[in-house]
Enzyme design. Structure first.
Site, PDB file in Angstrom:
ATOM      1  N   THR A 114     -19.561  25.726 -14.660  1.00  0.00           N
ATOM      2  CA  THR A 114     -18.270  25.155 -14.245  1.00  0.00           C
ATOM      3  C   THR A 114     -17.969  25.452 -12.778  1.00  0.00           C
ATOM      4  O   THR A 114     -18.449  26.448 -12.234  1.00  0.00           O
ATOM      5  CB  THR A 114     -17.147  25.765 -15.125  1.00  0.00           C
ATOM      6  OG1 THR A 114     -15.891  25.485 -14.541  1.00  0.00           O
ATOM      7  CG2 THR A 114     -17.276  27.281 -15.222  1.00  0.00           C
ATOM      8  N   ASP A 115     -17.138  24.616 -12.177  1.00  0.00           N
ATOM      9  CA  ASP A 115     -16.712  24.879 -10.786  1.00  0.00           C
ATOM     10  C   ASP A 115     -15.756  26.074 -10.720  1.00  0.00           C
ATOM     11  O   ASP A 115     -15.488  26.595  -9.636  1.00  0.00           O
ATOM     12  CB  ASP A 115     -16.061  23.636 -10.164  1.00  0.00           C
ATOM     13  CG  ASP A 115     -14.796  23.154 -10.879  1.00  0.00           C
ATOM     14  OD1 ASP A 115     -14.464  23.697 -11.959  1.00  0.00           O
ATOM     15  OD2 ASP A 115     -14.139  22.232 -10.361  1.00  0.00           O
ATOM     16  N   GLU A 116     -15.244  26.516 -11.889  1.00  0.00           N
ATOM     17  CA  GLU A 116     -14.239  27.581 -11.875  1.00  0.00           C
ATOM     18  C   GLU A 116     -14.817  28.922 -11.402  1.00  0.00           C
ATOM     19  O   GLU A 116     -14.070  29.818 -11.028  1.00  0.00           O
ATOM     20  CB  GLU A 116     -13.572  27.711 -13.256  1.00  0.00           C
ATOM     21  CG  GLU A 116     -12.936  26.392 -13.660  1.00  0.00           C
ATOM     22  CD  GLU A 116     -12.060  26.440 -14.903  1.00  0.00           C
ATOM     23  OE1 GLU A 116     -11.545  27.513 -15.244  1.00  0.00           O
ATOM     24  OE2 GLU A 116     -11.883  25.376 -15.527  1.00  0.00           O
TER      25      GLU A 116
ATOM     26  N   TYR B 146     -12.508  33.599 -18.581  1.00  0.00           N
ATOM     27  CA  TYR B 146     -13.455  32.492 -18.803  1.00  0.00           C
ATOM     28  C   TYR B 146     -14.383  32.329 -17.605  1.00  0.00           C
ATOM     29  O   TYR B 146     -15.610  32.369 -17.752  1.00  0.00           O
ATOM     30  CB  TYR B 146     -12.700  31.178 -19.067  1.00  0.00           C
ATOM     31  CG  TYR B 146     -13.572  29.936 -18.941  1.00  0.00           C
ATOM     32  CD1 TYR B 146     -14.652  29.733 -19.800  1.00  0.00           C
ATOM     33  CD2 TYR B 146     -13.327  28.980 -17.953  1.00  0.00           C
ATOM     34  CE1 TYR B 146     -15.461  28.598 -19.677  1.00  0.00           C
ATOM     35  CE2 TYR B 146     -14.131  27.844 -17.828  1.00  0.00           C
ATOM     36  CZ  TYR B 146     -15.193  27.664 -18.698  1.00  0.00           C
ATOM     37  OH  TYR B 146     -16.004  26.550 -18.574  1.00  0.00           O
TER      38      TYR B 146
ATOM     39  N   LYS C  92     -18.477  32.956 -17.239  1.00  0.00           N
ATOM     40  CA  LYS C  92     -19.423  31.904 -16.828  1.00  0.00           C
ATOM     41  C   LYS C  92     -20.159  32.346 -15.556  1.00  0.00           C
ATOM     42  O   LYS C  92     -21.357  32.110 -15.412  1.00  0.00           O
ATOM     43  CB  LYS C  92     -18.700  30.573 -16.578  1.00  0.00           C
ATOM     44  CG  LYS C  92     -18.160  29.886 -17.819  1.00  0.00           C
ATOM     45  CD  LYS C  92     -19.234  29.459 -18.815  1.00  0.00           C
ATOM     46  CE  LYS C  92     -20.071  28.299 -18.356  1.00  0.00           C
ATOM     47  NZ  LYS C  92     -20.989  27.816 -19.430  1.00  0.00           N
TER      48      LYS C  92
END
Ligand code: NAD
Ligand code: TYD
Length: 351
Positions: A132-134, A157, A161
């Site tokens: 994810t870009d997060e 989260y 990741k």
């Protein structure tokens, strides 16, 4: 069979679109979907392809070493597309350990299985990790996330990741495991669990319930239609350079409140409600703890090197998504009542 591809998390939102694309497009590949069927895993997502001869479903947890070893042995897995994860930021705030278990321990378990089973010959093998870009944090002062942006995860989260991304790169560097990674922006589309913003809002508008907008609704996300993400995964899986990371994004930034207003307009039109009717449902609620302000992806590398572009505009994608939820209210009801969990029992355990 030309290849045996193990897809983890294939019963989830994005995974089910990837499974469908590969099962239909590559009949010469054997596709093994491994999913533990958490609350987010729903085999009803795959009803249309479950009888295809090149598709198999295995219910297993990626943290379970024995099950993973057995799957490698039974099927002779040569490629992995790893999507299984706990994926919802709000749940990660209330239950962080589940995120560490699946996202960090589970990913490491899969990496170990790949190294153990492929050792000595990595030819034709690939471990493709979907992220994810997060992991890049929050863009507070403009700019875009590139593949070189330093990691700065800020929720349990995104931290879990980020941990899994680092482990995948470490296994490439240490053991020579042929890996691919991609970091994608927010997805939307059919089959998304109605805990995420867009399907939650669609469901609430449909049922004339209030639409909870966190804080002032000023947080910005870059939205990509899920089928465009699945197409990008196909391109990267087949043409990506081993060891490389590719950012995937829609070049499509929306403030949450503007997105919700657009969705209300689209739904008023489709439901034959007077203009402005659904917008009255917007309710500003307490902000998410540590709420990242803005995500925005520069996907120039993927476009330039692998020639990928999103195929639908946001208005088209959103309209298709609303149409899908309106036409699949039974799916939505099963998810909301928990009945979808019975599907596995009737389809798979009674055979
Ligand atoms: P999802 O929550 O809809 O689906 C996750 C799937 O993984 C479910 O089917 C679930 O049953 C399965 N799963 C969870 N824990 C498991 C375990 N321990 N063992 C086996 N299976 C397990 O998630 P999604 O939105 O489809 O996201 C898929 C992947 O894409 C995730 O890795 C996520 O981090 C990444 N991603 C998601 C988005 C997004 O906007 N949704 C954006 C970028 C990246
Ligand atoms: P979400 O769909 O949970 O994705 P993510 O947190 O991974 O970006 O949320 C998207 C944005 O919408 C995020 O800024 C939080 C916000 N949001 C709301 O305002 N209300 C809601 O009910 C939800 C679920 C999210």
């Amino acid at each position: 069979m030309k290849r045996t591809v193990l897809i983890t998390g294939g019963a989830g939102f994005i995974g089910s679109h990837v499974v469908r694309l590969f099962v239909k497009k590559y009949p010469e590949y054997r596709m093994v979907n491994l999913d533990k069927l958490s609350y987010a895993g729903n085999l009803e997502n795959l009803k249309d392809i479950e009888s295809q001869p090149n598709y198999r479903f295995i219910r297993a947890d990626i943290t379970d070493k024995v099950s993973i070893r057995n799957v490698f042995r039974e099927f002779g897995v040569d490629s992995i597309i790893h999507l299984a994860a706990e994926s919802h930021v709000d749940r990660s705030i209330s239950s962080p350990m589940e995120f560490i278990q699946t996202n960090v321990i589970g990913t490491t378990n899969l990496l170990n299985a790949a190294v153990e089973n492929w050792t000595g010959d990595f030819t034709g093998k690939v471990f493709y990790h979907i992220s994810t870009d997060e992991v890049y944090g929050s863009l507070e002062d403009g700019g875009y996330f590139t593949e070189k942006t330093a990691y700065d995860p800020r929720s349990p989260y995104s931290a879990s990741k980020a941990g899994s991304d680092h482990l995948v790169r470490a296994y490439h560097n240490t053991y020579g495991l042929p890996v691919l990674l991609s970091n994608c922006s927010n997805n939307y589309g059919p089959n998304q669990f109605p805990e995420k913003l867009i399907p939650l809002a669609i469901n609430n508008i449909l049922n004339e319930k209030s639409i909870p907008v966190y804080g002032k609704g000023e947080n910005i996300r870059d939205w990509l239609f899920v089928e465009d993400h699945a197409n990008a995964i196909d391109v990267i899986f087949h043409k990506g350079k081993k060891g490389e990371t590719y950012n995937i994004g829609g070049n499509n930034e929306w403030k949450n409140i503007d997105l919700i207003r657009l969705l209300c307009r689209i739904m008023d039109e489709k439901l034959g409600r007077p203009p402005g009717d659904s917008e009255k449902l917007v309710t500003f609620v307490k902000d998410r703890a540590g709420h990242d302000l803005r995500y925005a992806i520069d996907s120039g590398k993927l476009k330039k090197e692998l020639n990928w572009e999103p195929s639908v505009t946001f208005e088209q994608g959103l309209s298709k998504t609303v149409d899908w939820y309106l036409a699949n209210q039974e799916w939505l009801q099963h998810v909301l009542t928990g009945d979808y969990e019975k599907y596995y029992e009737t389809q798979y355990l009674s055979r």
